[in-house]
Design an enzyme around this catalytic site. Structure first.
Site, mmCIF file in Angstrom:
data_model
loop_
_atom_site.group_PDB
_atom_site.id
_atom_site.type_symbol
_atom_site.label_atom_id
_atom_site.label_comp_id
_atom_site.label_asym_id
_atom_site.label_seq_id
_atom_site.Cartn_x
_atom_site.Cartn_y
_atom_site.Cartn_z
ATOM 1 N N THR A 55 0.846 -1.194 0.000
ATOM 2 C CA THR A 55 0.000 0.000 0.000
ATOM 3 C C THR A 55 0.882 1.245 0.000
ATOM 4 O O THR A 55 0.654 2.195 -0.748
ATOM 5 C CB THR A 55 -0.877 0.008 1.281
ATOM 6 O OG1 THR A 55 -1.653 -1.189 1.313
ATOM 7 C CG2 THR A 55 -1.777 1.221 1.335
ATOM 8 N N HIS A 460 22.476 26.781 15.135
ATOM 9 C CA HIS A 460 21.715 28.032 15.017
ATOM 10 C C HIS A 460 21.976 28.649 13.656
ATOM 11 O O HIS A 460 23.124 28.688 13.224
ATOM 12 C CB HIS A 460 22.153 29.015 16.116
ATOM 13 C CG HIS A 460 21.466 30.342 15.998
ATOM 14 N ND1 HIS A 460 20.146 30.524 16.341
ATOM 15 C CD2 HIS A 460 21.922 31.546 15.542
ATOM 16 C CE1 HIS A 460 19.815 31.793 16.123
ATOM 17 N NE2 HIS A 460 20.879 32.426 15.636
HETATM 18 C C1 LIG Z 1 -3.192 7.233 1.247
HETATM 19 C C2 LIG Z 1 -2.302 6.607 2.300
HETATM 20 C C3 LIG Z 1 -1.218 7.332 2.772
HETATM 21 C C4 LIG Z 1 -0.383 6.779 3.717
HETATM 22 N N1 LIG Z 1 0.686 7.517 4.156
HETATM 23 C C5 LIG Z 1 1.502 6.994 5.073
HETATM 24 C C6 LIG Z 1 2.641 7.736 5.512
HETATM 25 O O1 LIG Z 1 2.898 8.863 5.066
HETATM 26 N N2 LIG Z 1 3.458 7.166 6.433
HETATM 27 C C7 LIG Z 1 3.198 5.928 6.957
HETATM 28 O O2 LIG Z 1 3.968 5.465 7.806
HETATM 29 N N3 LIG Z 1 2.134 5.193 6.559
HETATM 30 C C8 LIG Z 1 1.282 5.703 5.626
HETATM 31 N N4 LIG Z 1 0.225 4.949 5.193
HETATM 32 C C9 LIG Z 1 0.007 3.618 5.799
HETATM 33 C C10 LIG Z 1 0.939 2.577 5.181
HETATM 34 O O3 LIG Z 1 0.756 2.551 3.787
HETATM 35 C C11 LIG Z 1 0.667 1.207 5.788
HETATM 36 O O4 LIG Z 1 0.733 1.288 7.197
HETATM 37 C C12 LIG Z 1 1.702 0.202 5.321
HETATM 38 O O5 LIG Z 1 1.686 0.078 3.917
HETATM 39 C C13 LIG Z 1 1.446 -1.172 5.970
HETATM 40 O O6 LIG Z 1 2.384 -2.074 5.509
HETATM 41 P P1 LIG Z 1 2.078 -3.634 5.447
HETATM 42 O O7 LIG Z 1 3.300 -4.239 4.845
HETATM 43 O O8 LIG Z 1 1.610 -4.114 6.752
HETATM 44 O O9 LIG Z 1 0.836 -3.790 4.440
HETATM 45 P P2 LIG Z 1 0.605 -3.317 2.943
HETATM 46 O O10 LIG Z 1 1.481 -2.192 2.589
HETATM 47 O O11 LIG Z 1 -0.853 -3.144 2.817
HETATM 48 O O12 LIG Z 1 1.092 -4.546 2.064
HETATM 49 C C14 LIG Z 1 0.441 -5.770 2.036
HETATM 50 C C15 LIG Z 1 0.655 -6.408 0.678
HETATM 51 O O13 LIG Z 1 0.191 -7.760 0.739
HETATM 52 C C16 LIG Z 1 -0.336 -8.106 -0.515
HETATM 53 N N5 LIG Z 1 -1.221 -9.257 -0.342
HETATM 54 C C17 LIG Z 1 -2.347 -9.328 0.422
HETATM 55 N N6 LIG Z 1 -2.874 -10.566 0.376
HETATM 56 C C18 LIG Z 1 -2.068 -11.292 -0.429
HETATM 57 C C19 LIG Z 1 -2.090 -12.640 -0.854
HETATM 58 N N7 LIG Z 1 -3.039 -13.488 -0.463
HETATM 59 N N8 LIG Z 1 -1.116 -13.059 -1.693
HETATM 60 C C20 LIG Z 1 -0.139 -12.210 -2.087
HETATM 61 N N9 LIG Z 1 -0.075 -10.930 -1.719
HETATM 62 C C21 LIG Z 1 -1.021 -10.479 -0.878
HETATM 63 C C22 LIG Z 1 -1.061 -6.858 -0.956
HETATM 64 O O14 LIG Z 1 -1.216 -6.835 -2.369
HETATM 65 C C23 LIG Z 1 -0.128 -5.751 -0.451
HETATM 66 O O15 LIG Z 1 0.748 -5.309 -1.460
HETATM 67 C C24 LIG Z 1 -0.633 5.474 4.217
HETATM 68 C C25 LIG Z 1 -1.701 4.723 3.728
HETATM 69 C C26 LIG Z 1 -2.524 5.287 2.782
HETATM 70 C C27 LIG Z 1 -3.674 4.473 2.250
#
Ligand SMILES: Cc1cc2nc3c(=O)[nH]c(=O)nc-3n(C[C@H](O)[C@H](O)[C@H](O)COP(=O)(O)OP(=O)(O)OC[C@H]3O[C@@H](n4cnc5c(N)ncnc54)[C@H](O)[C@@H]3O)c2cc1C
Length: 481
Positions: A55, A460
């Site tokens: 994401t 500073h």
């Molecule tokens: C608009 C927006 C702005 C944001 N801005 C910030 C920011 O500035 N700073 C910050 O710290 N956080 C920000 N976030 C939050 C951040 O994006 C998430 O907290 C972070 O991406 C979480 O990481 P993750 O790896 O847990 O999950 P994700 O990034 O959601 O990744 C999970 C991945 O798993 C994959 N997946 C799921 N199920 C399967 C499956 N069965 N098989 C294969 N692949 C699969 C998905 O396709 C996805 O790519 C923002 C979120 C949004 C929506």
């Protein structure tokens, strides 16, 4: 195959057997994969999106920051240059070029993650994972083929997805989630944002700066409700000055597409007359839900909570000891850097090391102008917990660099334990708050006191001096005001 030393692995064998299989290539998953590669695990990462980065890189942190930066420059050129004696006439926006910049940045960064997988000898499997058993994962490859992998350990890092409200259908055209709001093809005249949280306010800022009228409808009586109350009150006032309209304590009861856009029906939470608002675009920004769709967790015996999160123990193990979970899917702060920390800690624990995440030292930033940044406890939390505290505050109007830069809005607030002086939290509104907070995060990580910050030399003139002054203020020693 001999898995690296450490607890909780099951024996697996065969050509497609791995010490660790990671499902999800977001910040939690790809960072865990890099660490696993470094520690000598035979590692595979499965991602269905077609690009790595999750994401955050694809539809979150990075594209939003690219647009926030671009629109901030536009806003500065229109409204900020004149006070420095710079004339910029007829400044205009080429939205396609702005979006192309965003896409280029995303493309380069996601490719960069692919390179890091290769560098760390991680097998990248492009497809959708589905548990067939506790150590077996079926993958439907994006090219249509299939593959079965065996996992001595699995790390679930499937993240989160946008959530909506009952009766609202997101079509990503007129009723959009954050994903649609990052790719609008023209500037809406009227944008209604449902939800006064981080994502709604960041993306609201993008389109406001490009010319949209923005109204934020929020159920609660304040925006950014988890934030220190004083900060969120000031933040709302500043956004109000920028032209944001707020309908607080209002509940959205329906969104209907119309010929010209959509209507949003709202009622006051306390009761009262229904109002119908017109919009070209409605952004639904009411939070995110854990994502485990299609994962078939039942086949592996992995439990979830009522809300769909995967509960884990202090070692990030699920109820199935060799299956771990990290990142947004386990709940807590939904932040990329929190997800990364957990990914690394989980892998180190799997390797018999002492991985650990200090949840008191995870910063949060809102990348609006001015930015909002925080770490640690809020005043409200400390009051509720009955912890005695002291506060030091310093406004940017009294900071020399902020004055020179013409960015005097906001202040730094440092909160320390009344008895020990240990820093418990810091909250900043200011142009560079997101970078500034790192100093306090480091101090907290080292168990620092307000006096430690106050006795540390600060260059500073920098905005960072405001942190020192606020820290001095904790014990009544402010010098520059
Ligand atoms: C608009 C927006 C702005 C944001 N801005 C910030 C920011 O500035 N700073 C910050 O710290 N956080 C920000 N976030 C939050 C951040 O994006 C998430 O907290 C972070 O991406 C979480 O990481 P993750 O790896 O847990 O999950 P994700 O990034 O959601 O990744 C999970 C991945 O798993 C994959 N997946 C799921 N199920 C399967 C499956 N069965 N098989 C294969 N692949 C699969 C998905 O396709 C996805 O790519 C923002 C979120 C949004 C929506």
């Amino acid at each position: 195959m001999a898995a690296p030393a450490g607890p909780s692995a099951v024996a697996v064998s065969g050509e497609d057997a791995f010490d660790l299989v990671i499902i999800g290539g977001g910040p939690a998953g790809y960072t865990a994969a890099i660490r696993a590669g470094q520690l000598g695990f035979r590692t595979a990462i499965i991602e269905k999106r077609g690009t790595l980065g999750g994401t955050c890189l694809n539809v979150g942190c990075i594209p939003s920051k690219a647009l926030l930066h671009a629109t901030e420059l536009f806003d500065e050129a229109q409204h900020g240059f004149a006070k420095f004696g710079i004339r910029a006439e007829n400044v205009s926006v080429d939205l396609d070029a702005m979006m192309a910049h965003k896409a280029k940045v995303v493309g380069e960064l996601t490719k960069g993650i692919e390179f890091l997988m290769k560098k760390n000898k991680v097998t990248y499997i492009v497809g959708t994972a589905r548990f067939a058993g506790a150590d077996t994962i079926d993958v439907t490859l994006n090219d249509g083929a299939s593959r079965v992998v065996k996992a001595a350990r699995t790390l679930i890092a499937t993240g989160s997805d946008v959530s909506s409200l009952p009766g609202i259908t997101i079509d990503e055209k007129t009723v959009v989630s954050s994903t649609g709001a990052l790719s609008l093809t023209k500037v809406p005249k009227k944008l209604i944002v449902i939800g006064g949280g981080v994502i709604g306010l960041e993306l609201g800022s993008v389109w406001k700066r490009l010319g949209a009228d923005v109204t934020v409808v929020e159920f609660l009586d304040r925006i950014t409700p988890a934030m220190d109350g004083e900060i969120s009150k000031n933040f709302q006032r500043i956004l109000g000055k920028q032209g944001f309209e707020f309908m607080l304590s209002h509940k959205v009861t329906g969104v209907k597409p119309t010929k010209k856009g959509a209507t949003v029906t709202v009622v006051p939470v306390a009761g009262g007359d229904e109002k119908v608002l017109d919009a070209d675009i409605v952004l639904v920004a009411v939070g995110r839900r854990p994502y485990t769709d299609g994962l078939n967790l039942g086949a592996a015996g992995v439990a979830t909570t009522e809300r769909g999160f995967i509960p884990v123990d202090a070692h990030y193990a699920t109820n199935v000891p060799h299956i771990y979970a990290v990142g947004d899917v386990i709940g807590g702060l939904m932040l990329a850097h929190k997800a990364e920390e957990e990914g690394v800690a989980a892998v180190e624990i799997m390797a018999g090391q002492h991985g650990h995440v200090n949840y008191d030292a995870i910063p949060g930033v809102i990348y609006t102008m001015p930015e909002i940044a925080n770490v640690g406890r809020t005043e409200e939390e400390l009051k509720k917990a009955g912890i005695a505290y002291k506060i030091g505050k310093f406004p940017f109007t009294a900071n020399a660099r902020a004055k020179a830069n013409g960015q005097t809005e906001g202040f730094v607030k440092v909160i320390a334990d009344a008895a020990t002086d240990r820093i418990l939290g810091a909250h900043i509104i200011g142009a560079d708050a997101g970078n500034m907070i790192a100093e306090v995060v480091t101090a907290i990580e080292f168990g620092g006191a307000a006096e430690d910050l106050a006795r540390t030399s600060h260059a500073h003139p920098t905005e960072m001096e405001a942190i020192r002054e606020a820290a001095l203020g904790v014990n009544g020693g402010i010098r520059q005001m």
